[in-house]
Structures are given as C-alpha cells and as structure tokens.
Design a protein around this motif. Structure first.
Motif, short mmCIF file in Angstrom:
data_model
loop_
_atom_site.label_atom_id
_atom_site.label_comp_id
_atom_site.label_asym_id
_atom_site.label_seq_id
_atom_site.Cartn_x
_atom_site.Cartn_y
_atom_site.Cartn_z
N HIS A 1 -6.56 19.94 12.55
CA HIS A 1 -5.93 19.75 11.24
C HIS A 1 -4.99 20.91 10.94
N PHE A 2 -4.14 20.72 9.94
CA PHE A 2 -3.39 21.84 9.39
C PHE A 2 -3.41 21.76 7.88
N HIS A 3 -2.89 22.80 7.22
CA HIS A 3 -2.78 22.84 5.77
C HIS A 3 -1.30 22.86 5.40
N TRP A 4 -0.96 22.07 4.39
CA TRP A 4 0.43 22.02 3.94
C TRP A 4 0.87 23.34 3.33
N ASN A 5 -0.03 23.98 2.58
CA ASN A 5 0.34 25.17 1.79
C ASN A 5 -0.49 26.41 2.08
N LYS A 6 -1.72 26.23 2.46
CA LYS A 6 -2.66 27.36 2.54
C LYS A 6 -2.46 28.18 3.81
N MET A 7 -2.41 29.48 3.65
CA MET A 7 -2.52 30.41 4.76
C MET A 7 -3.92 30.99 4.73
N GLU A 8 -4.53 31.19 5.89
CA GLU A 8 -5.91 31.67 5.93
C GLU A 8 -6.12 32.55 7.15
N ASP A 9 -7.07 33.45 7.02
CA ASP A 9 -7.61 34.18 8.16
C ASP A 9 -8.98 33.60 8.47
N ILE A 10 -9.21 33.25 9.73
CA ILE A 10 -10.52 32.83 10.20
C ILE A 10 -11.10 34.00 10.97
N ILE A 11 -12.30 34.44 10.56
CA ILE A 11 -12.89 35.69 11.04
C ILE A 11 -14.25 35.40 11.66
N ASN A 12 -14.48 35.89 12.86
CA ASN A 12 -15.81 35.80 13.46
C ASN A 12 -16.65 36.91 12.87
N ARG A 13 -17.58 36.54 11.96
CA ARG A 13 -18.41 37.52 11.28
C ARG A 13 -19.65 37.91 12.09
N GLY A 14 -19.96 37.14 13.15
CA GLY A 14 -21.11 37.49 13.97
C GLY A 14 -21.69 36.29 14.69
N GLY A 15 -22.45 36.55 15.73
CA GLY A 15 -23.06 35.48 16.52
C GLY A 15 -22.30 35.28 17.81
N GLY A 16 -22.01 34.01 18.13
CA GLY A 16 -21.32 33.68 19.37
C GLY A 16 -19.82 33.85 19.28
N ASN A 17 -19.14 33.23 20.23
CA ASN A 17 -17.68 33.27 20.27
C ASN A 17 -17.12 31.93 19.81
N VAL A 18 -16.04 31.97 19.06
CA VAL A 18 -15.40 30.74 18.59
C VAL A 18 -14.08 30.57 19.33
N HIS B 1 -14.29 25.29 18.16
CA HIS B 1 -15.51 25.02 18.89
C HIS B 1 -16.25 26.34 19.10
N VAL B 2 -17.52 26.24 19.45
CA VAL B 2 -18.29 27.42 19.84
C VAL B 2 -18.31 27.49 21.37
N GLU B 3 -18.04 28.66 21.91
CA GLU B 3 -18.08 28.83 23.35
C GLU B 3 -19.50 28.61 23.85
N GLU B 4 -19.64 27.75 24.84
CA GLU B 4 -20.96 27.37 25.35
C GLU B 4 -21.72 28.60 25.84
N GLY B 5 -22.99 28.66 25.45
CA GLY B 5 -23.86 29.73 25.90
C GLY B 5 -23.84 30.98 25.05
N THR B 6 -23.01 31.00 23.97
CA THR B 6 -22.90 32.22 23.16
C THR B 6 -23.67 32.14 21.85
N GLY B 7 -24.13 30.97 21.45
CA GLY B 7 -24.93 30.84 20.24
C GLY B 7 -24.13 30.53 18.99
N ALA B 8 -24.85 30.21 17.92
CA ALA B 8 -24.22 29.85 16.65
C ALA B 8 -23.32 30.97 16.15
N VAL B 9 -22.24 30.58 15.46
CA VAL B 9 -21.25 31.53 14.96
C VAL B 9 -21.25 31.52 13.44
N LEU B 10 -21.21 32.71 12.85
CA LEU B 10 -20.99 32.85 11.41
C LEU B 10 -19.51 33.20 11.23
N LEU B 11 -18.76 32.25 10.67
CA LEU B 11 -17.33 32.44 10.46
C LEU B 11 -17.05 32.79 9.01
N GLY B 12 -16.08 33.65 8.81
CA GLY B 12 -15.54 33.90 7.48
C GLY B 12 -14.17 33.27 7.37
#
Length: 226
Positions: free
Chosen positions: A102-119, A173-184
């Motif tokens: 998906h994309f956003h028409w107007n919103k700019m965002e930072d997606i941050i890996n706060r901890g856990g696996g790899n996204v 997606h979550v990288e296989e084998g790295t575990g659940a991800v907490l995203l900000g």
C-alpha cells in the motif's frame, strides 16, 4: 475472528512490549468495565481511535495477513478541536504475518524496528494510475540516503528505521527465524479512512465472534460518554 483469539493476541503484544521495556499510557490498560466510567474528558481517545486495534484486512486470515497495533497519539483531520499534526503507533508482527502492499496519499512516516526480530519492507514507486513503477526507489534510513531497484526488500534490524514518503508502495514481513517484531510508527496525522491506497482492494476490521468477554476494548468499540 474469535474474541478469544483477539484477547490472546493483545496479551502477547503486552508481553512483547514489556520484554522490550516500552511503557504504555494508562488508557491501554483499561478494562471494558473501566471504560463504562470514562466521561467526556476522554473524548480525544474515542474521537481519534486511540488504543488497541486488530486488523486482518477483512480477509479472515489474521495469522497470515494482519497484525496487532496500538495508536498512542493522533490528530484528527475531520475535527478542528484536535490540532496535533502527528501520530505514533506500536505494531506487533509475528513470523508468518505480513501487511499488504500500500501507499499513503499524504502521510509521511518513519517505520522503526523497536525490538525483536528483523522486518523486511518491500518498496516501489507508484505510477500515476497506482501501479508499480519500474523506476529506482530513493530510500532514507537513519540519516543514510541510497537508491535501490524497484521491488527491493529493505531489512531493518532492531533500532533501524525507514522513512516512507507519500506514493511509496510498501509492505512488511518478518524475516523467517528472527521472531516477532515490535514496530514503531511515527508519522504525520493518520487518516486510515481516506489516506490508504492498497494495491489490491481489501477491508479493515475483523468480524468478531464473541466466544468470551473482551480483555481490552478495541478502538472502534468504546462506549459513548454519558
């Protein structure tokens, strides 16, 4: 989606958040009974749909397509009384789950890996008619700007982030084998009703089967203030 499943997912996310030392605001811990006592002083939470959220995009395949999230703060583009121009969310994405392109028409965002696996975040530019462009994508990650080919997956390890600009297609997606991800997610004001363009049309909230009492109310379930 069964209420028992929603309750279990929320408890899993609470544990993931605790494991990574993130503290939630008080309203994220309120029970349905607590909500019955909350008056108009908490209308910002109701009006801006702060709090717990579960999405399966209306597909009924939450363990494959969907995730749990909390909106911690947000403005409201439809109500002048709310003047915040920014938003913040937490998301939990498990292995095997994904968020659709998906994309956003107007919103700019930072997606941050706060901890856990790899996204893993796949990026494309959009054409004028909403298709995938074959042009290179300019990517900004934690102060570094670089260019990748259309359809490249950007790998974010804990602590890393990516800036997503309007009209930039992305999934995760979550990288296989790295575990659940907490995203900000730190962004401009969020408007899910009008600012999301999914590559393939999908829904939003799950249909809920009430097989047990709610542990936490979702952001679209709050009772009106007396």
């Amino acid at each position: 989606m069964k209420r028992s499943k929603i309750n279990a997912v929320i408890k899993d996310m609470e544990k993931l958040i605790k494991d990574h030392g993130f503290q939630l605001p008080p309203f994220c811990k309120w029970t349905p009974e607590d909500w019955n006592e909350k008056g108009h002083e908490y209308d910002e939470i109701r009006d801006n749909m702060l709090g717990w959220d579960i999405t399966d995009y209306g597909l009924g395949k939450f363990d494959e397509v969907g995730f749990a999230l909390i909106t911690l703060r947000n403005g409201n583009l439809k109500m002048d009384k709310y003047t915040k121009t920014y938003a913040e969310k937490l998301l939990m994405v498990n292995e095997g789950q994904m968020a659709p392109m998906h994309f956003h028409w107007n919103k700019m965002e930072d997606i941050i890996n706060r901890g856990g696996g790899n996204v893993l975040i796949t990026v494309y530019n959009s054409t004028e008619d909403g298709q995938f462009a074959d042009t290179d994508v300019t990517v900004n990650c934690d102060g570094r700007e670089f260019t990748v080919k259309a359809g490249t997956q950007i790998r974010l390890t804990p602590g890393e982030s990516i800036t997503v600009y309007p009209y930039m297609y992305h999934d995760f997606h979550v990288e296989e084998g790295t575990g659940a991800v907490l995203l900000g997610e730190v962004s401009m004001c969020n408007d899910d009703e009008n600012d999301n363009r999914f590559y393939e049309p999908i829904g939003r909230f799950p249909e809920i089967e009430e097989d047990e009492p709610a542990y936490r109310l979702l952001c679209n379930e709050y009772p009106k203030a007396e």
